[in-house]
Design a protein around this motif. Structure first.
Motif, PDB file in Angstrom:
ATOM      1  N   SER A 150       8.898  -7.298  -9.539  1.00  0.00           N
ATOM      2  CA  SER A 150       7.899  -7.278  -8.473  1.00  0.00           C
ATOM      3  C   SER A 150       8.174  -8.315  -7.395  1.00  0.00           C
ATOM      4  N   ARG A 202       3.266  -3.894  -8.188  1.00  0.00           N
ATOM      5  CA  ARG A 202       3.827  -5.233  -7.953  1.00  0.00           C
ATOM      6  C   ARG A 202       2.718  -6.259  -7.797  1.00  0.00           C
ATOM      7  N   ASN A 214      12.013 -21.441 -19.914  1.00  0.00           N
ATOM      8  CA  ASN A 214      10.898 -20.599 -19.461  1.00  0.00           C
ATOM      9  C   ASN A 214      11.358 -19.164 -19.207  1.00  0.00           C
ATOM     10  N   LYS A 254       6.787  -8.467 -13.918  1.00  0.00           N
ATOM     11  CA  LYS A 254       6.785  -9.479 -12.864  1.00  0.00           C
ATOM     12  C   LYS A 254       8.164  -9.609 -12.198  1.00  0.00           C
ATOM     13  N   ARG A 277       4.901  -2.660 -14.310  1.00  0.00           N
ATOM     14  CA  ARG A 277       4.147  -3.877 -13.985  1.00  0.00           C
ATOM     15  C   ARG A 277       4.873  -5.128 -14.457  1.00  0.00           C
ATOM     16  N   PRO A 317       3.401 -16.162  -5.408  1.00  0.00           N
ATOM     17  CA  PRO A 317       4.410 -16.947  -6.141  1.00  0.00           C
ATOM     18  C   PRO A 317       4.949 -16.167  -7.336  1.00  0.00           C
ATOM     19  N   VAL A 318       6.210 -16.403  -7.662  1.00  0.00           N
ATOM     20  CA  VAL A 318       6.783 -15.796  -8.872  1.00  0.00           C
ATOM     21  C   VAL A 318       6.966 -16.939  -9.867  1.00  0.00           C
ATOM     22  N   GLU A 319       6.128 -16.934 -10.873  1.00  0.00           N
ATOM     23  CA  GLU A 319       6.147 -18.055 -11.826  1.00  0.00           C
ATOM     24  C   GLU A 319       6.393 -17.560 -13.244  1.00  0.00           C
ATOM     25  N   TYR A 320       7.178 -18.309 -13.968  1.00  0.00           N
ATOM     26  CA  TYR A 320       7.372 -18.026 -15.398  1.00  0.00           C
ATOM     27  C   TYR A 320       7.018 -19.268 -16.195  1.00  0.00           C
ATOM     28  N   ASN A 375       4.405 -10.034  -0.997  1.00  0.00           N
ATOM     29  CA  ASN A 375       5.564 -10.834  -0.617  1.00  0.00           C
ATOM     30  C   ASN A 375       5.262 -12.326  -0.552  1.00  0.00           C
ATOM     31  N   ALA A 418      10.160 -15.795 -21.181  1.00  0.00           N
ATOM     32  CA  ALA A 418       9.519 -14.713 -20.424  1.00  0.00           C
ATOM     33  C   ALA A 418      10.337 -13.432 -20.394  1.00  0.00           C
ATOM     34  N   HIS A 456      12.483 -17.861  -9.335  1.00  0.00           N
ATOM     35  CA  HIS A 456      11.061 -18.169  -9.527  1.00  0.00           C
ATOM     36  C   HIS A 456      10.756 -19.444  -8.756  1.00  0.00           C
ATOM     37  N   ASP A 457       9.469 -19.729  -8.599  1.00  0.00           N
ATOM     38  CA  ASP A 457       9.113 -20.820  -7.697  1.00  0.00           C
ATOM     39  C   ASP A 457       9.691 -22.170  -8.110  1.00  0.00           C
ATOM     40  N   ALA A 460       1.380  -7.055 -11.117  1.00  0.00           N
ATOM     41  CA  ALA A 460       2.312  -7.839 -11.926  1.00  0.00           C
ATOM     42  C   ALA A 460       2.285  -9.308 -11.537  1.00  0.00           C
ATOM     43  N   LEU A 461       2.107  -9.550 -10.239  1.00  0.00           N
ATOM     44  CA  LEU A 461       2.162 -10.938  -9.757  1.00  0.00           C
ATOM     45  C   LEU A 461       0.789 -11.606  -9.722  1.00  0.00           C
TER      46      LEU A 461
END
Lengths: 265, 329
Positions: free
Chosen positions: B288, A228, B197, B285, B283, A262-265, A259, B201, B236-237, A231-232
């Motif tokens: 995760s 994890r 996005n 995202k 892996r 940030p989770v960004e796409y 934790n 992704a 997501h953020d 991945a992040l």
């Protein structure tokens, strides 16, 4: 690692020469190897094949993601002597196996029936051999179907009976098809590399388990947390955890990091 | 696109099989006894198979139409689903199929008549209530329509029975056949939509958001009732900005009058499927982010899930009346 299973030494010989393989000492079955390939000469028939493959696997079980290739001769009603085929279905009694077809492969795909004894006549449009079903059943215990292939060279047909062929001719038949066999070996190697890239534990995981003692359960936790984290955050480094004192602290630190990422796409 | 066809012995002479064989005349054809020999076997990797899936042509023997899970409703009380296909040409990372099935090969059941018979049978047991039938549970309803012709086969059943409703769930732009026939007021073409996005992704091989919106517009112009499915919402953020942008873009161009229904749903997955998905994509995202497991279902951590659902619901209801909104539970 690619494991190649041949019934006869004359089937294996062209591969041993071409890949400059050396005989492994103290092996129960003849095993010839280099860093990429191991060829085992199993003997004729299903029991010999299964026994040799289990032996080879057990002898090298620390190696992750191994591909298996069965190379040998087979009979067919009409196909010309010396032609190489990629087996797409193997039947034995009421069981069937389906090796994966390589994308864009130009190799002819043919069905094969595994029998217990040499056949006198060629009744169906399928190849006939004495090992492939045992090869598939055994290989699937150790590797996914995406890492298995069966290649056969036609040694006999209705007009050229199996009795007429000798060891030297078998060797020549395999030699003639080395180019295509090498293509399949290269394809399997690519598959193995892809599997390893995706599924083999990261270097960071190895560094952690070398540095601290993790229980079995903690190893599983660590493995998933590091996946994890990677991945992040594309490139977490060992120095970020190096100063910690024990496994518990490492797990807690990584979990906290993950934790908060940030989770960004 | 499809290099290998596996055909069950029992259907090798079926006219639909013959027609598909003509279309894929360069594909290698391999006979099998039963699709499960390939589809259900152990020791295969869904992720690797997805790179080059084969098409398996088979016959389904039972359970053609099944009661839909409770969360599946767009206004009716009698809800059913059916799957003439298993697996999908798209490769959405959140899709439950990759956690549920061992194989990524496409299975097409060619005995369509058994599906239509079972639709009529199930409807006859419903005491004259409207019945809703969901297609696209185990596959995309339209993506392989040019090959399967299933929708073309099944629509006349609904044309003749106005109290039966059909939902075609899709991300596809394969709408030519629908545009070439009169619209059915009891067939909802429901598009799954995500912000750009997220499409980029997580929704590999799918048409872009713009292309899907374009397809929706064309179908609306022809009079087809449209459903919008914002499901699953992906945390997501920047989710607020991206989902607000998505709703604005969609509702700017669509005719609200012809909108049948809109649904929103959080990402949720049976634990077992989720474990399989993580094994395939260790892996990834998306897998995760902080998740939680409750009663056998995995979802985003509660506060994130709540924040996302509340925001999206509030924003969505600025565009549509409440009677068109159907939250997925």
């Amino acid at each position: 690692m690619i494991y190649i299973v041949c019934a006869l030494h004359c089937e294996a010989k062209p591969l041993i020469d071409n890949y400059k393989l050396s005989l492994e000492q103290d092996a129960v079955f003849p095993v010839f190897s280099n860093e990429q390939i191991k060829v085992i000469v199993a003997g004729i028939g299903k029991i010999s094949t299964a026994a040799a493959m289990a032996y080879l696997y057990a002898r090298n079980q620390e190696l992750p993601y191994c591909a298996w290739l069965n190379v040998g001769i087979a009979g067919h009603k009409r196909l010309p002597l010396g032609s190489l085929v990629n087996v797409n279905k193997i039947s034995d009694d009421s069981m069937n196996w389906y090796p994966v077809r390589q994308e864009n492969s130009k190799q002819l795909g043919v069905e094969l029936i595994t029998v217990d004894a040499p056949v006198e006549c060629y009744e169906s449009e399928a190849l006939v051999d004495m090992e492939a079903s045992a090869f598939m059943a055994t290989a699937l215990r150790f590797s996914p179907v995406e890492l298995l292939q069966v290649l056969k060279v036609i040694s006999d047909n209705e007009e050229n009976h199996i009795d007429k062929i000798n060891k030297k001719q078998v060797q020549q038949l395999i030699e003639k098809n080395l180019g295509q066999i090498r293509e399949t070996i290269n394809w399997l190697q690519m598959q193995v590399d892809l599997f390893a890239e995706i599924y083999v534990d990261s270097e960071l995981y190895q560094q952690c388990v070398n540095q601290w003692h993790f229980s079995h359960y903690q190893q599983k936790q660590l493995k998933r947390l590091l996946q994890r984290w990677q991945a992040l955050n594309e490139n977490p480094q060992f120095f970020q955890v190096q100063a910690l004192s024990n496994a518990k602290q490492v797990l807690s630190f990584v979990e906290n990091e993950v934790n908060q990422m940030p989770v960004e796409y | 696109m499809i290099n290998t066809l596996y055909i069950e012995k029992d259907v090798s002479d079926h006219p639909r099989v013959q027609s598909i064989l003509k279309r894929f005349n360069k594909a290698e054809v391999i006979e099998c006894d039963h699709y499960s020999e390939l589809f259900n076997r152990k020791a295969q990797n869904f992720r690797f198979q997805k790179q080059n899936p084969a098409l398996i042509l088979a016959k389904k023997h039972k359970q053609f139409v099944l009661p839909a899970p409770d969360a599946y409703s767009i206004g009716g009380n009698k809800n059913y689903y059916f799957s003439h296909m298993m697996n999908c040409i798209y490769d959405c990372r959140y899709c439950f199929l990759q956690g549920m099935y061992r194989s990524a090969h496409y299975v097409l059941f060619v005995n369509y008549e058994d599906f239509s018979d079972d639709i009529i049978r199930s409807a006859s047991e419903s005491n004259h209530d409207d019945c809703y039938y969901f297609s696209g549970y185990d596959c995309d309803s339209l993506a392989l329509e040019p090959i399967t012709g299933f929708v073309d086969f099944i629509l006349p059943i609904f044309e003749k029975n106005p109290r039966l409703w059909l939902e075609l769930r899709t991300k596809s732009t394969q709408i030519r056949d629908l545009l070439n026939r009169p619209a059915l007021s009891n067939c909802v073409v429901a598009f799954s939509l995500s912000p750009d996005n997220i499409v980029d992704a997580l929704e590999a091989k799918t048409p872009s958001l713009n292309k899907r919106i374009d397809a929706i517009k064309k179908l609306q112009e022809k009079g087809w009732p449209i459903g919008l499915r914002f499901d699953p919402l992906i945390y997501h953020d920047d989710f607020q900005k991206n989902y607000a942008g998505l709703f604005a873009e969609v509702f700017d161009v669509l005719d609200l009058q012809q909108l049948h229904s809109v649904s929103l749903g959080n990402f949720r997955m049976p634990e077992k499927f989720f474990r399989n998905m993580v094994k395939l994509y260790p892996r990834e995202k998306m897998f995760s982010a902080a998740m939680q497991a409750n009663d056998g279902m995995v979802s985003y951590a509660e506060e994130k899930e709540k924040a996302m659902l509340q925001f999206c619901e509030r924003t969505l209801l600025e565009y549509i009346p409440e009677d068109k909104y159907f939250p997925c539970q």
